[in-house]
Design a protein around this motif. Sequence first.
Motif, PDB file in Angstrom:
ATOM      1  N   THR A  44      -3.696   6.431  -8.077  1.00  0.00           N
ATOM      2  CA  THR A  44      -5.003   5.940  -7.634  1.00  0.00           C
ATOM      3  C   THR A  44      -5.109   6.009  -6.120  1.00  0.00           C
ATOM      4  O   THR A  44      -4.243   5.504  -5.408  1.00  0.00           O
ATOM      5  CB  THR A  44      -5.219   4.492  -8.110  1.00  0.00           C
ATOM      6  N   ILE A  45      -6.180   6.635  -5.647  1.00  0.00           N
ATOM      7  CA  ILE A  45      -6.446   6.769  -4.213  1.00  0.00           C
ATOM      8  C   ILE A  45      -7.418   5.691  -3.745  1.00  0.00           C
ATOM      9  O   ILE A  45      -7.316   5.188  -2.637  1.00  0.00           O
ATOM     10  CB  ILE A  45      -7.012   8.167  -3.900  1.00  0.00           C
ATOM     11  N   ALA A  46      -8.380   5.328  -4.605  1.00  0.00           N
ATOM     12  CA  ALA A  46      -9.384   4.313  -4.262  1.00  0.00           C
ATOM     13  C   ALA A  46      -9.831   3.603  -5.529  1.00  0.00           C
ATOM     14  O   ALA A  46      -9.908   4.207  -6.597  1.00  0.00           O
ATOM     15  CB  ALA A  46     -10.577   4.956  -3.567  1.00  0.00           C
ATOM     16  N   THR A  47     -10.142   2.308  -5.401  1.00  0.00           N
ATOM     17  CA  THR A  47     -10.601   1.501  -6.521  1.00  0.00           C
ATOM     18  C   THR A  47     -11.890   0.787  -6.141  1.00  0.00           C
ATOM     19  O   THR A  47     -11.935   0.092  -5.121  1.00  0.00           O
ATOM     20  CB  THR A  47      -9.542   0.445  -6.918  1.00  0.00           C
TER      21      THR A  47
ATOM     22  N   VAL B  57      -2.340   4.755  -3.746  1.00  0.00           N
ATOM     23  CA  VAL B  57      -1.737   5.729  -2.839  1.00  0.00           C
ATOM     24  C   VAL B  57      -2.252   5.459  -1.424  1.00  0.00           C
ATOM     25  O   VAL B  57      -3.429   5.171  -1.233  1.00  0.00           O
ATOM     26  CB  VAL B  57      -2.129   7.172  -3.254  1.00  0.00           C
ATOM     27  N   ASP B  58      -1.389   5.558  -0.440  1.00  0.00           N
ATOM     28  CA  ASP B  58      -1.812   5.430   0.953  1.00  0.00           C
ATOM     29  C   ASP B  58      -2.086   6.837   1.481  1.00  0.00           C
ATOM     30  O   ASP B  58      -1.169   7.590   1.763  1.00  0.00           O
ATOM     31  CB  ASP B  58      -0.723   4.753   1.775  1.00  0.00           C
ATOM     32  N   VAL B  59      -3.373   7.203   1.579  1.00  0.00           N
ATOM     33  CA  VAL B  59      -3.748   8.553   2.020  1.00  0.00           C
ATOM     34  C   VAL B  59      -4.140   8.591   3.495  1.00  0.00           C
ATOM     35  O   VAL B  59      -4.591   9.612   3.987  1.00  0.00           O
ATOM     36  CB  VAL B  59      -4.903   9.136   1.171  1.00  0.00           C
ATOM     37  N   ARG B  60      -3.958   7.494   4.180  1.00  0.00           N
ATOM     38  CA  ARG B  60      -4.396   7.439   5.580  1.00  0.00           C
ATOM     39  C   ARG B  60      -3.685   8.461   6.457  1.00  0.00           C
ATOM     40  O   ARG B  60      -4.244   8.928   7.430  1.00  0.00           O
ATOM     41  CB  ARG B  60      -4.223   6.024   6.128  1.00  0.00           C
ATOM     42  N   GLY B  61      -2.485   8.858   6.082  1.00  0.00           N
ATOM     43  CA  GLY B  61      -1.760   9.835   6.880  1.00  0.00           C
ATOM     44  C   GLY B  61      -1.841  11.256   6.349  1.00  0.00           C
ATOM     45  O   GLY B  61      -1.296  12.177   6.947  1.00  0.00           O
TER      46      GLY B  61
ATOM     47  N   CYS C 134       0.845  -1.191   0.000  1.00  0.00           N
ATOM     48  CA  CYS C 134       0.000   0.000   0.000  1.00  0.00           C
ATOM     49  C   CYS C 134       0.883   1.245   0.000  1.00  0.00           C
ATOM     50  O   CYS C 134       1.652   1.461   0.930  1.00  0.00           O
ATOM     51  CB  CYS C 134      -0.911   0.002   1.225  1.00  0.00           C
ATOM     52  N   GLY C 135       0.755   2.041  -1.051  1.00  0.00           N
ATOM     53  CA  GLY C 135       1.538   3.272  -1.146  1.00  0.00           C
ATOM     54  C   GLY C 135       2.974   2.989  -1.556  1.00  0.00           C
ATOM     55  O   GLY C 135       3.452   1.869  -1.515  1.00  0.00           O
ATOM     56  N   GLY C 136       3.639   4.029  -2.001  1.00  0.00           N
ATOM     57  CA  GLY C 136       5.044   3.915  -2.366  1.00  0.00           C
ATOM     58  C   GLY C 136       5.265   3.396  -3.772  1.00  0.00           C
ATOM     59  O   GLY C 136       4.321   3.097  -4.509  1.00  0.00           O
ATOM     60  N   LYS C 137       6.504   3.281  -4.133  1.00  0.00           N
ATOM     61  CA  LYS C 137       6.881   2.858  -5.467  1.00  0.00           C
ATOM     62  C   LYS C 137       6.447   1.411  -5.702  1.00  0.00           C
ATOM     63  O   LYS C 137       6.620   0.559  -4.853  1.00  0.00           O
ATOM     64  CB  LYS C 137       8.396   2.991  -5.655  1.00  0.00           C
ATOM     65  N   GLY C 138       5.845   1.189  -6.878  1.00  0.00           N
ATOM     66  CA  GLY C 138       5.408  -0.152  -7.245  1.00  0.00           C
ATOM     67  C   GLY C 138       4.025  -0.530  -6.750  1.00  0.00           C
ATOM     68  O   GLY C 138       3.511  -1.582  -7.089  1.00  0.00           O
TER      69      GLY C 138
ATOM     70  N   LYS D 112      -8.918   1.596   3.853  1.00  0.00           N
ATOM     71  CA  LYS D 112      -8.333   0.269   4.109  1.00  0.00           C
ATOM     72  C   LYS D 112      -7.262  -0.119   3.091  1.00  0.00           C
ATOM     73  O   LYS D 112      -6.707  -1.219   3.182  1.00  0.00           O
ATOM     74  CB  LYS D 112      -9.436  -0.781   4.090  1.00  0.00           C
ATOM     75  N   CYS D 113      -7.010   0.772   2.138  1.00  0.00           N
ATOM     76  CA  CYS D 113      -6.053   0.486   1.067  1.00  0.00           C
ATOM     77  C   CYS D 113      -6.393  -0.870   0.441  1.00  0.00           C
ATOM     78  O   CYS D 113      -5.608  -1.808   0.463  1.00  0.00           O
ATOM     79  CB  CYS D 113      -4.618   0.542   1.553  1.00  0.00           C
ATOM     80  N   ALA D 114      -7.626  -0.936  -0.100  1.00  0.00           N
ATOM     81  CA  ALA D 114      -8.137  -2.173  -0.689  1.00  0.00           C
ATOM     82  C   ALA D 114      -8.974  -1.859  -1.912  1.00  0.00           C
ATOM     83  O   ALA D 114      -9.539  -0.775  -2.021  1.00  0.00           O
ATOM     84  CB  ALA D 114      -8.985  -2.922   0.335  1.00  0.00           C
ATOM     85  N   MET D 115      -9.054  -2.822  -2.830  1.00  0.00           N
ATOM     86  CA  MET D 115     -10.009  -2.720  -3.925  1.00  0.00           C
ATOM     87  C   MET D 115     -11.329  -3.284  -3.403  1.00  0.00           C
ATOM     88  O   MET D 115     -11.343  -4.331  -2.761  1.00  0.00           O
ATOM     89  CB  MET D 115      -9.537  -3.524  -5.137  1.00  0.00           C
ATOM     90  N   ILE D 116     -12.415  -2.586  -3.677  1.00  0.00           N
ATOM     91  CA  ILE D 116     -13.723  -3.023  -3.210  1.00  0.00           C
ATOM     92  C   ILE D 116     -14.538  -3.494  -4.412  1.00  0.00           C
ATOM     93  O   ILE D 116     -14.694  -2.753  -5.389  1.00  0.00           O
ATOM     94  CB  ILE D 116     -14.482  -1.893  -2.469  1.00  0.00           C
ATOM     95  N   TRP D 117     -15.062  -4.707  -4.340  1.00  0.00           N
ATOM     96  CA  TRP D 117     -15.878  -5.302  -5.396  1.00  0.00           C
ATOM     97  C   TRP D 117     -17.332  -5.226  -4.973  1.00  0.00           C
ATOM     98  O   TRP D 117     -17.711  -5.752  -3.920  1.00  0.00           O
ATOM     99  CB  TRP D 117     -15.497  -6.763  -5.598  1.00  0.00           C
ATOM    100  N   LEU D 118     -18.183  -4.575  -5.782  1.00  0.00           N
ATOM    101  CA  LEU D 118     -19.617  -4.474  -5.515  1.00  0.00           C
ATOM    102  C   LEU D 118     -20.378  -5.353  -6.500  1.00  0.00           C
ATOM    103  O   LEU D 118     -20.211  -5.211  -7.718  1.00  0.00           O
ATOM    104  CB  LEU D 118     -20.119  -3.036  -5.670  1.00  0.00           C
ATOM    105  N   SER D 119     -21.214  -6.233  -5.968  1.00  0.00           N
ATOM    106  CA  SER D 119     -22.006  -7.096  -6.846  1.00  0.00           C
ATOM    107  C   SER D 119     -23.381  -7.326  -6.255  1.00  0.00           C
ATOM    108  O   SER D 119     -23.640  -7.020  -5.084  1.00  0.00           O
ATOM    109  CB  SER D 119     -21.300  -8.437  -7.063  1.00  0.00           C
TER     110      SER D 119
END
Length: 151
Positions: A116-119, A41-45, A33-37, A143-150
């Motif tokens: 990308t901040i959120a997916t 983006v980790d925006v929690r801070g 989460c966050g950083g190179k690679g 949560k630095c996660a991809m969220i799947w809605l179905s």
Amino acid sequence: MHLYSLLCVIICVFAFECHAQQFYAREEPVEPCGGKGSKQVDVRGSREQRRAAETIIASFKRDSFACSEKPGTIITQDSVRIDLQDAVGGFERNGKRWRNLQLQQNGPRRPGYPSTIATVLIECNKTFPIRLVRKAFVDSMAKCAMIWLSQ
């Protein structure tokens, strides 16, 4: 008596509407989460980035995306935007078609670092309560996660 009947009708309609469709949200952590690679983006801070993201999420009004919809920017505000990322037709996973929504930073991108901040990956040609779509963006960011809605 009329008031009682009206209340019964309202409760029945609300109950039917709430239980007629079931919605599912699944988290898939972004590692690292966050950083190179990273893919996100980790925006929690970062209070400033979170505030900009929360503002655009609150104004977001789309609750469905067609499989045939062209990709592009859906909404832009200040330093962030929400884009429909994938190709027309979306992509297939587990027998369903999906669209890839991303909350991204505006401006030049540093090579190797995410914008990308959120997916939110949303099942296409389905309608979701807007509160659920907005919550998915917030959860993805928090949560630095991809969220799947179905459905």
